[in-house]
Design an enzyme around this catalytic site. Sequence first.
Site, short mmCIF file in Angstrom:
data_model
loop_
_atom_site.label_atom_id
_atom_site.label_comp_id
_atom_site.label_asym_id
_atom_site.label_seq_id
_atom_site.Cartn_x
_atom_site.Cartn_y
_atom_site.Cartn_z
N ARG A 1 5.81 -12.52 20.58
CA ARG A 1 6.74 -13.04 19.58
C ARG A 1 7.62 -14.12 20.18
O ARG A 1 8.21 -13.96 21.24
CB ARG A 1 7.63 -11.90 19.05
N ARG B 1 5.04 -15.82 12.69
CA ARG B 1 5.18 -14.90 13.82
C ARG B 1 3.97 -14.01 14.02
O ARG B 1 3.31 -13.63 13.06
CB ARG B 1 6.44 -14.05 13.65
N ASP C 1 6.79 -9.18 13.55
CA ASP C 1 8.21 -9.12 13.22
C ASP C 1 8.53 -7.68 12.86
O ASP C 1 7.88 -7.11 11.98
CB ASP C 1 8.51 -10.05 12.05
N ASP D 1 11.71 -5.29 11.72
CA ASP D 1 13.10 -5.28 11.24
C ASP D 1 13.56 -3.85 11.03
O ASP D 1 12.87 -3.06 10.38
CB ASP D 1 13.22 -6.02 9.90
#
Length: 159
Positions: free
Chosen positions: A83, A92, A95, A97
Amino acid sequence: MSVQAFIGIGANLGDARANVLDAVERLRRQPGCELLAASSLYRTAPIDSSGDDYINAVARIATTLDAESLLQALHGIELAHGRERPYRNAPRTLDLDLLLYGDARIASATLTVPHPRMTQRAFVLAPLLEVAPEIIVPGLGPAAAFAASVADQAITRLA
């Protein structure tokens, strides 16, 4: 003490599907985490970005890590996939989150929970509601109440 947390997973570079599935597996093996559920995979067009379509999912975990330590573990998994963060919303390889961390509301220099845009994104809400249909977003209410507002965002369930 264990806290239930939800992780948004997305990728649109390289073998995005394999990267998302590997992230789920790495969460399963992450010390201090227990994978409780992983959603189906979903394909979505980039929002506020460019590049190939994204593959997205949500993982539901139980963790003994505090929120900042969990965030660092997620960054480690991202780095293992190469990344890079050249600019905001860049395409990307992976990712991750932190969407929700128990019923916590966190606003620090490095972390905002609930994730500030989670109720505005079909690629978060669809897989989240799959693994937790009754989930409440702290300070905002039931996640399901936001589904209609993202119904115009194209999303395809893959598996």
